[in-house]
Design an enzyme around this catalytic site. Structure first.
Site, PDB file in Angstrom:
ATOM      1  N   LYS A  55       0.836  -1.204   0.000  1.00  0.00           N
ATOM      2  CA  LYS A  55       0.000   0.000   0.000  1.00  0.00           C
ATOM      3  C   LYS A  55       0.869   1.252   0.000  1.00  0.00           C
ATOM      4  O   LYS A  55       0.613   2.202  -0.741  1.00  0.00           O
ATOM      5  CB  LYS A  55      -0.954  -0.015   1.215  1.00  0.00           C
ATOM      6  CG  LYS A  55      -2.071  -1.044   1.062  1.00  0.00           C
ATOM      7  CD  LYS A  55      -2.881  -1.275   2.341  1.00  0.00           C
ATOM      8  CE  LYS A  55      -3.895  -2.404   2.088  1.00  0.00           C
ATOM      9  NZ  LYS A  55      -4.716  -2.726   3.267  1.00  0.00           N
ATOM     10  N   GLN A  99      -4.821  -1.474   9.390  1.00  0.00           N
ATOM     11  CA  GLN A  99      -4.748  -2.813   8.796  1.00  0.00           C
ATOM     12  C   GLN A  99      -5.366  -3.844   9.742  1.00  0.00           C
ATOM     13  O   GLN A  99      -5.051  -3.877  10.930  1.00  0.00           O
ATOM     14  CB  GLN A  99      -3.281  -3.160   8.484  1.00  0.00           C
ATOM     15  CG  GLN A  99      -3.102  -4.445   7.702  1.00  0.00           C
ATOM     16  CD  GLN A  99      -3.697  -4.403   6.300  1.00  0.00           C
ATOM     17  OE1 GLN A  99      -3.722  -3.359   5.652  1.00  0.00           O
ATOM     18  NE2 GLN A  99      -4.189  -5.528   5.834  1.00  0.00           N
ATOM     19  N   ASP A 122     -11.080   2.836   3.789  1.00  0.00           N
ATOM     20  CA  ASP A 122     -11.509   1.443   3.637  1.00  0.00           C
ATOM     21  C   ASP A 122     -13.022   1.327   3.411  1.00  0.00           C
ATOM     22  O   ASP A 122     -13.502   0.288   2.963  1.00  0.00           O
ATOM     23  CB  ASP A 122     -11.173   0.646   4.908  1.00  0.00           C
ATOM     24  CG  ASP A 122      -9.838  -0.079   4.830  1.00  0.00           C
ATOM     25  OD1 ASP A 122      -9.489  -0.552   3.735  1.00  0.00           O
ATOM     26  OD2 ASP A 122      -9.171  -0.184   5.869  1.00  0.00           O
TER      27      ASP A 122
HETATM   28  N1  GUN Z   1      -7.225  -6.848   5.952  1.00  0.00           N
HETATM   29  C1  GUN Z   1      -7.583  -7.600   4.890  1.00  0.00           C
HETATM   30  N2  GUN Z   1      -8.135  -6.829   3.946  1.00  0.00           N
HETATM   31  C2  GUN Z   1      -8.127  -5.566   4.420  1.00  0.00           C
HETATM   32  C3  GUN Z   1      -8.571  -4.328   3.892  1.00  0.00           C
HETATM   33  O1  GUN Z   1      -9.102  -4.207   2.790  1.00  0.00           O
HETATM   34  N3  GUN Z   1      -8.359  -3.244   4.689  1.00  0.00           N
HETATM   35  C4  GUN Z   1      -7.794  -3.332   5.912  1.00  0.00           C
HETATM   36  N4  GUN Z   1      -7.664  -2.216   6.624  1.00  0.00           N
HETATM   37  N5  GUN Z   1      -7.393  -4.471   6.434  1.00  0.00           N
HETATM   38  C5  GUN Z   1      -7.561  -5.576   5.679  1.00  0.00           C
END
Ligand code: GUN
Length: 286
Positions: A55, A99, A122
């Site tokens: 990311k 995350q 998100d």
């Molecule tokens: N863990 C697995 N997929 C995601 C996601 O799309 N966003 C976040 N913040 N954590 C995750």
């Protein structure tokens, strides 16, 4: 043998990131600064570390400033919430992503609720979830948004199609079902308690699988000519990344299919960049 065509998520995500990169350049000229995304990771989950690294790398590529906050596994819920409150109040931060998963002693729901809805890149905050289900302007979760872009890239219209989503998580299954419904598909959500899963999945013109079980969907469970989207990210016995779909048997029957890796994964990250720019713009336009 008639083989399905591969939906190249890597190429599509690269094209989207290039678009965002152009957009960021012009935003910087117009507003005097770049969008800024803060990514918080708590603990040392190795998969999460890879996702977060990717990311941050994507943000760098498109010209979004990124702030990586790495907190030890023993961080208290209180301390994490305080950190989020400070980022909410920081006008230089446009997007906040925590995350998941979080260590067991931290209540994920509390953490998601604490993120300012307008910085919730998100799209997990209840206000954004409500917006999605009510058909209002909102931030759409990255993986579901990426899945729809992958399906669109085939040129096949979803209207009137039978879509089956396997998995009912808040992150993927539920929101992607709503997005498919918005495209006028007839949507079924299947899950771990679904009786005769194969009977359900073999009805699908469009099959989205987001369960986290390697090889769950085999060729005999899909309809000839189906579009198959594999959201799974599993490790096989040799530690190799693999999806929820048994690619070898499904590629022969599908019209279009996403690979793992190189399908949904890169799209999630590209859509995160898109969402970060949206949050930046929403903040500028008030
Ligand atoms: N863990 C697995 N997929 C995601 C996601 O799309 N966003 C976040 N913040 N954590 C995750």
């Amino acid at each position: 043998m008639n083989m399905g065509q591969i939906i190249d998520g890597k190429a599509l995500s690269a094209a989207i990131k290039d678009e965002v990169r152009e957009q960021v350049l012009s935003l910087e000229k117009e507003y005097g600064r770049r969008p800024c995304l803060c990514v918080i990771i708590v603990g040392e989950n190795p998969a999460s570390q890879v996702y977060v690294r990717n990311k941050v790398k994507a943000a760098e590529y498109v010209g979004i400033d990124s702030l990586k906050v790495e907190l030890p596994a023993e961080t208290s819920e209180e301390a994490l919430l305080a950190r989020i409150a400070a980022l909410n109040a920081d006008p230089g931060v446009d997007g906040i992503l925590v995350q998941l998963p979080l260590p067991k002693h931290i209540d994920e729901e509390k953490v998601i609720d604490a993120i300012a809805r307008e910085k919730d890149v998100d799209g997990f905050h209840p206000a954004n979830v409500a917006g999605l289900w009510l058909g209002k302007d909102c931030i759409v979760p990255c993986t579901p948004a990426g899945i729809v872009r992958l399906i669109d890239s085939t040129g096949v219209s979803l209207a009137g199609k039978q879509a089956v989503v396997v998995g009912r998580s808040n992150i993927v299954g539920k929101p992607v079902a709503k997005l498919l419904l918005d495209r006028n598909a007839t949507v079924t959500i299947a899950h771990s308690r679904t009786a005769d899963l194969g009977a359900v999945t073999s009805q699908a013109d469009v099959l989205v699988v987001a369960v986290g079980k390697a090889g769950l969907i085999t060729g005999d469970m899909i309809k000839p000519g189906a579009i198959v989207i594999d959201v799974g990210m599993n490790r096989d016995a040799e530690g190799k990344l693999c999806g929820d779909v048994d690619f070898a048997s499904c590629v022969e029957k599908a019209s279009w299919i996403t690979p793992v890796p190189g399908g949904v994964g890169p799209m999630t990250i590209a859509m995160l960049m898109v969402n970060t720019v949206s949050c930046f713009l929403a903040g500028r336009l008030g």
